[in-house]
Design a protein around this motif. Structure first.
Motif, PDB file in Angstrom:
ATOM      1  N   GLU A   1       0.929  -1.235   0.097  1.00 37.31           N
ATOM      2  CA  GLU A   1      -0.068  -0.039  -0.062  1.00 37.31           C
ATOM      3  C   GLU A   1       0.906   1.131  -0.173  1.00 37.31           C
ATOM      4  OE1 GLU A   1      -4.288  -0.916   1.926  1.00 37.31           O
ATOM      5  OE2 GLU A   1      -2.835  -0.748   3.574  1.00 37.31           O
ATOM      6  N   ARG A   2       0.324   2.211  -0.653  1.00 31.56           N
ATOM      7  CA  ARG A   2       1.090   3.440  -0.425  1.00 31.56           C
ATOM      8  C   ARG A   2       0.080   4.661   0.338  1.00 31.56           C
ATOM      9  NH1 ARG A   2       3.311   5.317  -6.502  1.00 31.56           N
ATOM     10  NH2 ARG A   2       3.579   3.101  -7.074  1.00 31.56           N
ATOM     11  N   ALA A   3       0.866   5.550   0.617  1.00 35.09           N
ATOM     12  CA  ALA A   3      -0.058   6.755   1.665  1.00 35.09           C
ATOM     13  C   ALA A   3      -0.106   7.866   0.592  1.00 35.09           C
ATOM     14  CB  ALA A   3       0.885   7.095   2.537  1.00 35.09           C
ATOM     15  N   ILE A   4      -1.274   8.407   0.611  1.00 37.46           N
ATOM     16  CA  ILE A   4      -1.744   9.485  -0.123  1.00 37.46           C
ATOM     17  C   ILE A   4      -1.883  10.641   1.108  1.00 37.46           C
ATOM     18  CG2 ILE A   4      -3.415  10.787  -1.756  1.00 37.46           C
ATOM     19  CD1 ILE A   4      -3.865   7.959  -2.747  1.00 37.46           C
TER      20      ILE A   4
ATOM     21  N   LYS B   1      -5.148  -4.829  -8.346  1.00 38.34           N
ATOM     22  CA  LYS B   1      -4.544  -5.826  -9.252  1.00 38.34           C
ATOM     23  C   LYS B   1      -3.967  -6.719  -8.086  1.00 38.34           C
ATOM     24  CE  LYS B   1      -4.484  -3.290 -13.343  1.00 38.34           C
ATOM     25  NZ  LYS B   1      -4.525  -1.772 -12.772  1.00 38.34           N
ATOM     26  N   GLY B   2      -4.111  -7.850  -8.272  1.00 38.81           N
ATOM     27  CA  GLY B   2      -3.365  -8.951  -7.463  1.00 38.81           C
ATOM     28  C   GLY B   2      -3.620  -8.867  -5.946  1.00 38.81           C
ATOM     29  N   VAL B   3      -2.823  -9.446  -4.919  1.00 36.52           N
ATOM     30  CA  VAL B   3      -2.893  -9.499  -3.748  1.00 36.52           C
ATOM     31  C   VAL B   3      -2.253  -8.248  -2.964  1.00 36.52           C
ATOM     32  CG1 VAL B   3      -2.599 -10.725  -1.651  1.00 36.52           C
ATOM     33  CG2 VAL B   3      -2.943 -11.986  -3.717  1.00 36.52           C
ATOM     34  N   THR B   4      -3.276  -7.752  -2.129  1.00 37.04           N
ATOM     35  CA  THR B   4      -2.989  -6.337  -1.165  1.00 37.04           C
ATOM     36  C   THR B   4      -2.419  -6.922  -0.093  1.00 37.04           C
ATOM     37  OG1 THR B   4      -4.329  -4.978  -2.680  1.00 37.04           O
ATOM     38  CG2 THR B   4      -3.575  -4.193  -0.643  1.00 37.04           C
ATOM     39  N   ILE B   5      -1.483  -6.527   0.338  1.00 36.44           N
ATOM     40  CA  ILE B   5      -0.936  -6.690   1.732  1.00 36.44           C
ATOM     41  C   ILE B   5      -1.129  -5.510   2.534  1.00 36.44           C
ATOM     42  CG2 ILE B   5       1.088  -7.263   3.205  1.00 36.44           C
ATOM     43  CD1 ILE B   5       2.512  -8.551   0.422  1.00 36.44           C
ATOM     44  N   PRO B   6      -2.011  -5.439   3.275  1.00 35.14           N
ATOM     45  CA  PRO B   6      -2.061  -4.179   3.930  1.00 35.14           C
ATOM     46  C   PRO B   6      -0.943  -3.702   5.158  1.00 35.14           C
ATOM     47  CG  PRO B   6      -3.553  -6.047   4.945  1.00 35.14           C
ATOM     48  CD  PRO B   6      -2.766  -6.360   3.818  1.00 35.14           C
ATOM     49  N   TYR B   7      -1.054  -2.305   5.119  1.00 37.52           N
ATOM     50  CA  TYR B   7       0.049  -1.738   5.878  1.00 37.52           C
ATOM     51  C   TYR B   7      -0.672  -1.899   7.398  1.00 37.52           C
ATOM     52  CZ  TYR B   7       2.752   1.815   8.375  1.00 37.52           C
ATOM     53  OH  TYR B   7       3.636   2.509   9.235  1.00 37.52           O
ATOM     54  N   ARG B   8       0.435  -2.322   8.361  1.00 39.03           N
ATOM     55  CA  ARG B   8       0.211  -2.503   9.691  1.00 39.03           C
ATOM     56  C   ARG B   8       1.111  -1.850  10.550  1.00 39.03           C
ATOM     57  NH1 ARG B   8      -0.831  -7.656   7.977  1.00 39.03           N
ATOM     58  NH2 ARG B   8      -3.024  -8.610   8.366  1.00 39.03           N
ATOM     59  N   PRO B   9       0.868  -0.558  11.059  1.00 41.92           N
ATOM     60  CA  PRO B   9       1.609   0.328  11.588  1.00 41.92           C
ATOM     61  C   PRO B   9       2.575  -0.415  12.823  1.00 41.92           C
ATOM     62  CG  PRO B   9      -0.303   1.810  11.482  1.00 41.92           C
ATOM     63  CD  PRO B   9      -0.312   0.173  11.079  1.00 41.92           C
ATOM     64  N   LYS B  10       2.023  -1.335  13.551  1.00 42.14           N
ATOM     65  CA  LYS B  10       2.873  -1.845  14.792  1.00 42.14           C
ATOM     66  C   LYS B  10       4.076  -2.684  13.896  1.00 42.14           C
ATOM     67  CE  LYS B  10      -0.397  -5.946  15.171  1.00 42.14           C
ATOM     68  NZ  LYS B  10      -1.393  -6.398  15.891  1.00 42.14           N
ATOM     69  N   LEU B  11       3.832  -3.229  12.841  1.00 40.46           N
ATOM     70  CA  LEU B  11       4.887  -4.026  12.193  1.00 40.46           C
ATOM     71  C   LEU B  11       6.245  -3.244  11.783  1.00 40.46           C
ATOM     72  CD1 LEU B  11       2.962  -6.288  10.155  1.00 40.46           C
ATOM     73  CD2 LEU B  11       3.759  -6.829  12.502  1.00 40.46           C
ATOM     74  N   SER B  12       6.094  -1.957  11.812  1.00 40.84           N
ATOM     75  CA  SER B  12       7.139  -1.223  11.188  1.00 40.84           C
ATOM     76  C   SER B  12       8.108  -0.746  11.956  1.00 40.84           C
ATOM     77  CB  SER B  12       6.650   0.142  10.339  1.00 40.84           C
ATOM     78  OG  SER B  12       5.998   0.904  11.317  1.00 40.84           O
ATOM     79  N   GLY B  13       7.818  -1.129  13.321  1.00 43.34           N
ATOM     80  CA  GLY B  13       8.793  -0.472  14.442  1.00 43.34           C
ATOM     81  C   GLY B  13      10.003  -1.373  14.811  1.00 43.34           C
ATOM     82  N   SER B  14       9.941  -2.738  13.974  1.00 44.85           N
ATOM     83  CA  SER B  14      11.116  -3.580  14.256  1.00 44.85           C
ATOM     84  C   SER B  14      11.924  -3.654  13.232  1.00 44.85           C
ATOM     85  CB  SER B  14      10.581  -5.008  14.631  1.00 44.85           C
ATOM     86  OG  SER B  14       9.434  -5.637  13.663  1.00 44.85           O
TER      87      SER B  14
END
Length: 294
Positions: free
Chosen positions: A135-138, A164-177
């Protein structure tokens, strides 16, 4: 379809994902009751949360307007204790699948220019995907009315051009590690991968070798052409590293005319596939944050 269709509240169910600071509380409860939209705020201790609005168009935009009003109030109240003389615009970020961003930007940027000019809002589509996601941020800034009109127009484009295709949703808690590829971190890396993608794993397996090949499955994912290089690495070094670390077979399809994505096929036992996916997404997030190295 134009924004008039959105306004009329036909039986179109919309989902808008907002990236915001703040916590649950009475405000959200009031918004749910007054708008009729389903409002969900992601869990976690991180400062940013994903706020998801789901429902018929009329309910969604009622809730969205209330959120914008709240942001406007917050700015006004912060101004009373501030020495600043000019009021900053309301700014928010929505999160959309990267595969829809091309339609949103348009050929040579014509669509995004049209949205900017017709709504008066400032709109910026991030060039990179958010960590561990597709995903991208706007980022949208402006007056409350210009932001609401801008999001309506974005929703129209998204309805006309499904992801199109499979979307992997952004989860903020995963970005910290931080992701460390040192040898001693492999077990930890594997645990992280399994948390994100819980597959059943045989308890008697101590490693990825010598496992019955009949357990093999295949997973397919798409990666944008402009990011495939960071997965392959110089002379295939990175993709070979991911293959060796995960124990999975990874095949990258040749470019297809007219497509902006490349098909990636991962084959192996569920644990290997899970780890390969994790390593690929970690590589994509490193590229997005400018940390990737050859």
């Amino acid at each position: 379809m134009d924004s008039g269709v959105i306004e009329s509240g036909l039986n179109v169910t919309l989902t808008i994902r907002l990236l915001m600071h703040g916590k649950k509380g009475e405000t959200v409860k009031k918004m749910r009751e007054e708008s009729g939209a389903r409002i969900n705020i992601s869990e976690g201790n991180c400062p940013e949360r994903i706020t998801t609005l789901v429902g018929p168009t009329t309910a969604i935009f009622k809730a969205f307007s209330m959120i914008i009003e709240k942001l406007e109030e917050d700015i006004s109240s912060s101004m009373t204790n501030s020495t600043a003389t000019t009021k900053p615009p309301v700014t928010l970020r929505i999160v959309v699948p990267a595969s829809q961003c091309g339609s949103l930007i348009g050929k040579g940027g014509c669509k995004i220019k049209e949205i900017r000019e017709s709504t008066g809002a400032q709109v910026q589509v991030a060039g990179d995907m958010l960590p561990n996601s597709t995903e991208r941020a706007i980022t949208i800034a402006g007056t409350p009315q210009s932001i609401i009109e801008c999001v309506k127009q974005i929703c129209v484009v998204m309805l006309e051009s499904p992801p199109k295709g499979v979307t992997i949703p952004y989860r903020p808690k995963l970005s910290g590690s931080p992701v460390i590829f040192a040898g001693g971190q492999l077990t930890k890396l594997h645990q992280l991968a399994m948390q994100q993608n819980p597959f059943p794993i045989a308890t008697n397996t101590t490693g990825f070798t010598g496992i019955d090949a009949s357990q093999n499955t295949t997973h397919e994912m798409t990666i944008p052409n402009d990011l495939i290089g960071c997965i392959i690495g110089r002379q295939g070094a990175k993709i070979n590293e991911i293959r060796q670390t995960s124990g999975a077979q990874i095949k990258i399809a040749n470019p297809v005319d007219g497509s902006t994505d490349r098909q990636v096929t991962i084959t192996g036992i569920p644990a290997s596939i899970s780890l390969a996916k994790y390593l690929i997404n970690a590589r994509l997030s490193s590229e997005a944050t400018g940390l990737a190295t050859n």
